[in-house]
Structure formats: structure tokens, C-alpha cells
Design a protein around this motif. Structure first.
Motif, PDB file in Angstrom:
ATOM      1  N   GLU A  49       0.826  -1.215   0.000  1.00  0.00           N
ATOM      2  CA  GLU A  49       0.000   0.000   0.000  1.00  0.00           C
ATOM      3  C   GLU A  49       0.857   1.261   0.000  1.00  0.00           C
ATOM      4  OE1 GLU A  49      -3.309   0.366  -0.549  1.00  0.00           O
ATOM      5  OE2 GLU A  49      -2.999  -1.747  -1.039  1.00  0.00           O
ATOM      6  N   ILE A  50       1.982   1.207   0.684  1.00  0.00           N
ATOM      7  CA  ILE A  50       2.912   2.345   0.665  1.00  0.00           C
ATOM      8  C   ILE A  50       3.446   2.549  -0.748  1.00  0.00           C
ATOM      9  CG2 ILE A  50       5.164   3.171   1.463  1.00  0.00           C
ATOM     10  CD1 ILE A  50       4.517   1.805   4.156  1.00  0.00           C
ATOM     11  N   VAL A  51       3.822   1.471  -1.409  1.00  0.00           N
ATOM     12  CA  VAL A  51       4.316   1.563  -2.789  1.00  0.00           C
ATOM     13  C   VAL A  51       3.206   2.080  -3.699  1.00  0.00           C
ATOM     14  CG1 VAL A  51       5.102   0.219  -4.780  1.00  0.00           C
ATOM     15  CG2 VAL A  51       6.111  -0.177  -2.524  1.00  0.00           C
ATOM     16  N   ARG A  52       2.002   1.568  -3.525  1.00  0.00           N
ATOM     17  CA  ARG A  52       0.884   2.002  -4.358  1.00  0.00           C
ATOM     18  C   ARG A  52       0.606   3.484  -4.168  1.00  0.00           C
ATOM     19  NH1 ARG A  52      -4.052   3.285  -4.085  1.00  0.00           N
ATOM     20  NH2 ARG A  52      -4.285   2.851  -1.893  1.00  0.00           N
ATOM     21  N   SER A  53       0.702   3.946  -2.946  1.00  0.00           N
ATOM     22  CA  SER A  53       0.373   5.339  -2.633  1.00  0.00           C
ATOM     23  C   SER A  53       1.527   6.298  -2.882  1.00  0.00           C
ATOM     24  CB  SER A  53      -0.049   5.463  -1.164  1.00  0.00           C
ATOM     25  OG  SER A  53      -1.179   4.680  -0.905  1.00  0.00           O
ATOM     26  N   GLY A  54       2.733   5.923  -2.489  1.00  0.00           N
ATOM     27  CA  GLY A  54       3.859   6.843  -2.546  1.00  0.00           C
ATOM     28  C   GLY A  54       4.875   6.553  -3.623  1.00  0.00           C
ATOM     29  N   GLY A  55       4.830   5.361  -4.170  1.00  0.00           N
ATOM     30  CA  GLY A  55       5.777   4.988  -5.216  1.00  0.00           C
ATOM     31  C   GLY A  55       6.904   4.111  -4.695  1.00  0.00           C
ATOM     32  N   THR A  56       7.533   3.443  -5.616  1.00  0.00           N
ATOM     33  CA  THR A  56       8.619   2.523  -5.282  1.00  0.00           C
ATOM     34  C   THR A  56       9.838   3.272  -4.739  1.00  0.00           C
ATOM     35  OG1 THR A  56       7.835   1.087  -7.063  1.00  0.00           O
ATOM     36  CG2 THR A  56      10.004   0.610  -6.170  1.00  0.00           C
ATOM     37  N   THR A  57      10.159   4.399  -5.332  1.00  0.00           N
ATOM     38  CA  THR A  57      11.316   5.173  -4.885  1.00  0.00           C
ATOM     39  C   THR A  57      11.124   5.654  -3.451  1.00  0.00           C
ATOM     40  OG1 THR A  57      11.782   5.855  -7.148  1.00  0.00           O
ATOM     41  CG2 THR A  57      12.770   7.186  -5.395  1.00  0.00           C
ATOM     42  N   TYR A  58       9.924   6.106  -3.131  1.00  0.00           N
ATOM     43  CA  TYR A  58       9.622   6.536  -1.763  1.00  0.00           C
ATOM     44  C   TYR A  58       9.793   5.368  -0.792  1.00  0.00           C
ATOM     45  CZ  TYR A  58       6.955   8.008   2.307  1.00  0.00           C
ATOM     46  OH  TYR A  58       6.571   8.296   3.593  1.00  0.00           O
ATOM     47  N   ALA A  59       9.220   4.223  -1.132  1.00  0.00           N
ATOM     48  CA  ALA A  59       9.304   3.053  -0.253  1.00  0.00           C
ATOM     49  C   ALA A  59      10.747   2.571  -0.100  1.00  0.00           C
ATOM     50  CB  ALA A  59       8.424   1.926  -0.786  1.00  0.00           C
ATOM     51  N   ALA A  60      11.539   2.672  -1.177  1.00  0.00           N
ATOM     52  CA  ALA A  60      12.933   2.227  -1.123  1.00  0.00           C
ATOM     53  C   ALA A  60      13.766   3.086  -0.175  1.00  0.00           C
ATOM     54  CB  ALA A  60      13.548   2.251  -2.519  1.00  0.00           C
ATOM     55  N   ALA A  61      13.323   4.296   0.087  1.00  0.00           N
ATOM     56  CA  ALA A  61      14.052   5.201   0.973  1.00  0.00           C
ATOM     57  C   ALA A  61      13.661   5.049   2.442  1.00  0.00           C
ATOM     58  CB  ALA A  61      13.841   6.648   0.531  1.00  0.00           C
ATOM     59  N   PRO A  63      13.644   3.777   6.108  1.00  0.00           N
ATOM     60  CA  PRO A  63      14.727   3.161   6.875  1.00  0.00           C
ATOM     61  C   PRO A  63      14.414   1.724   7.310  1.00  0.00           C
ATOM     62  CG  PRO A  63      13.606   4.824   8.186  1.00  0.00           C
ATOM     63  CD  PRO A  63      13.039   4.903   6.802  1.00  0.00           C
ATOM     64  N   GLU A  64      13.154   1.413   7.518  1.00  0.00           N
ATOM     65  CA  GLU A  64      12.761   0.066   7.937  1.00  0.00           C
ATOM     66  C   GLU A  64      11.409  -0.269   7.295  1.00  0.00           C
ATOM     67  OE1 GLU A  64      12.550  -2.667  11.970  1.00  0.00           O
ATOM     68  OE2 GLU A  64      12.737  -0.511  12.162  1.00  0.00           O
ATOM     69  N   PRO A  65      11.436  -0.724   6.026  1.00  0.00           N
ATOM     70  CA  PRO A  65      10.176  -0.998   5.327  1.00  0.00           C
ATOM     71  C   PRO A  65       9.397  -2.176   5.912  1.00  0.00           C
ATOM     72  CG  PRO A  65      12.032  -1.725   4.010  1.00  0.00           C
ATOM     73  CD  PRO A  65      12.591  -1.001   5.203  1.00  0.00           C
ATOM     74  N   PRO A  67       9.543  -4.929   9.642  1.00  0.00           N
ATOM     75  CA  PRO A  67      10.200  -5.127  10.940  1.00  0.00           C
ATOM     76  C   PRO A  67      11.383  -6.094  10.854  1.00  0.00           C
ATOM     77  CG  PRO A  67       7.819  -5.402  11.118  1.00  0.00           C
ATOM     78  CD  PRO A  67       8.144  -5.334   9.657  1.00  0.00           C
ATOM     79  N   GLY A  68      12.394  -5.809  11.634  1.00  0.00           N
ATOM     80  CA  GLY A  68      13.564  -6.679  11.689  1.00  0.00           C
ATOM     81  C   GLY A  68      14.682  -6.151  10.817  1.00  0.00           C
ATOM     82  N   GLU A  69      15.863  -6.010  11.399  1.00  0.00           N
ATOM     83  CA  GLU A  69      16.982  -5.398  10.685  1.00  0.00           C
ATOM     84  C   GLU A  69      17.380  -6.169   9.431  1.00  0.00           C
ATOM     85  OE1 GLU A  69      21.597  -4.193  11.494  1.00  0.00           O
ATOM     86  OE2 GLU A  69      20.232  -4.237  13.197  1.00  0.00           O
ATOM     87  N   ALA A  70      17.551  -7.479   9.540  1.00  0.00           N
ATOM     88  CA  ALA A  70      17.973  -8.277   8.386  1.00  0.00           C
ATOM     89  C   ALA A  70      16.912  -8.270   7.294  1.00  0.00           C
ATOM     90  CB  ALA A  70      18.276  -9.705   8.817  1.00  0.00           C
ATOM     91  N   ALA A  71      15.658  -8.434   7.686  1.00  0.00           N
ATOM     92  CA  ALA A  71      14.565  -8.421   6.698  1.00  0.00           C
ATOM     93  C   ALA A  71      14.447  -7.047   6.055  1.00  0.00           C
ATOM     94  CB  ALA A  71      13.257  -8.820   7.368  1.00  0.00           C
ATOM     95  N   ALA A  72      14.611  -5.995   6.850  1.00  0.00           N
ATOM     96  CA  ALA A  72      14.518  -4.631   6.315  1.00  0.00           C
ATOM     97  C   ALA A  72      15.605  -4.383   5.278  1.00  0.00           C
ATOM     98  CB  ALA A  72      14.602  -3.613   7.444  1.00  0.00           C
ATOM     99  N   GLN A  73      16.826  -4.829   5.558  1.00  0.00           N
ATOM    100  CA  GLN A  73      17.918  -4.663   4.597  1.00  0.00           C
ATOM    101  C   GLN A  73      17.636  -5.419   3.304  1.00  0.00           C
ATOM    102  OE1 GLN A  73      21.557  -5.793   6.551  1.00  0.00           O
ATOM    103  NE2 GLN A  73      21.659  -3.903   7.732  1.00  0.00           N
ATOM    104  N   LEU A  74      17.116  -6.614   3.436  1.00  0.00           N
ATOM    105  CA  LEU A  74      16.778  -7.429   2.278  1.00  0.00           C
ATOM    106  C   LEU A  74      15.721  -6.742   1.422  1.00  0.00           C
ATOM    107  CD1 LEU A  74      17.145 -10.246   0.917  1.00  0.00           C
ATOM    108  CD2 LEU A  74      15.253 -11.013   2.358  1.00  0.00           C
ATOM    109  N   VAL A  75      14.645  -6.316   2.060  1.00  0.00           N
ATOM    110  CA  VAL A  75      13.540  -5.680   1.344  1.00  0.00           C
ATOM    111  C   VAL A  75      13.978  -4.342   0.753  1.00  0.00           C
ATOM    112  CG1 VAL A  75      11.227  -4.700   1.595  1.00  0.00           C
ATOM    113  CG2 VAL A  75      11.753  -6.930   2.591  1.00  0.00           C
TER     114      VAL A  75
END
Length: 121
Positions: A49-61, A63-65, A67-75
Motif C-alpha cells: 500500500e505504501i508503494v501504491r500510494s507513494g511509489g517505489t522510490t519513496y518506499a525504497a528510501a 529506513p525500515e520498510p 520489521p527486523g533489521e535483516a529483513a529490512a535490509q533485504l527488502v
């Protein structure tokens, strides 16, 4: 090992059979990896929903898309890869649709695991 980052770049960037692979093998692989990281399906659905609303570039920026540090880095890596090729709102919608597919597969895995252990249904 499946390279979800590359699948996103080529599947979103080129479409065709690359997109088919992204939504097939790529979505299943992402769902398994995220499930093993302990990410809940609702976190990925929310990210869609964040990507749909704000865009992929916004979501990629973010800091923690998820929960969880390793998963956040992966995503973050996945989103940055997709953002490198998304040029239109339709591209953002494709990324959001892919994330919703991943969330749905994660939910199926969770439901099956819960039912097979007898603790949910």
C-alpha cells in the motif's frame, strides 16, 4: 539460489517472460525468505500500500520498510532494485501488485502451518 533482486529489476524493467518469472518463482521465493525471517504477511501487504500510494522510490528510501533489521535490509535491496527501473505509475502499481502477491503467499504458508500443527483451526 533465487536472486529476487535481479528478478525485480528484469521483471519490472522488461516485462514479458521476466515478469512471469517474477510473479511466479520470484513471489514464492520472496515469500519463503521473508517467512523464514519472521516477517508477517500484513507487513508486506502494508508495504504494498505504501508503494501504491507513494511509489517505489519513496518506499525504497524508508529506513525500515518491514520489521527486523535483516529483513529490512533485504527488502530495501529489493525495492532499490525495482526503483532503478520503475519510470511510471504503472511500474509502481506492478511492484505493489507483486508485493501483494508475496503477502498472499506468505498468508497461505502461515495458514497451512497453523492448520497442520493443529493450533489454529
Amino acid at each position: 539460489m533465487l536472486d529476487v533482486t535481479a528478478l525485480l529489476r528484469y521483471g519490472i524493467g522488461f516485462g514479458g517472460s521476466h515478469r512471469t518469472t517474477l510473479f511466479g518463482d520470484g513471489a514464492v521465493g520472496a515469500a519463503v525468505v521473508l517467512d523464514r525471517q519472521g516477517v508477517l504477511p500484513r507487513a508486506i501487504a502494508f508495504l504494498a500500500e505504501i508503494v501504491r500510494s507513494g511509489g517505489t522510490t519513496y518506499a525504497a528510501a524508508l529506513p525500515e520498510p518491514v520489521p527486523g533489521e535483516a529483513a529490512a535490509q533485504l527488502v530495501c535491496g529489493w525495492l532499490q532494485s525495482a526503483a532503478s527501473v520503475v519510470r511510471t505509475v504503472e511500474g509502481d502499481q506492478d511492484v505493489a501488485r507483486w508485493l501483494r502477491s508475496v503477502a498472499a503467499l506468505m498468508a497461505l504458508r502461515l495458514t497451512y502451518r497453523t492448520r497442520s500443527t493443529g493450533s489454529g483451526g
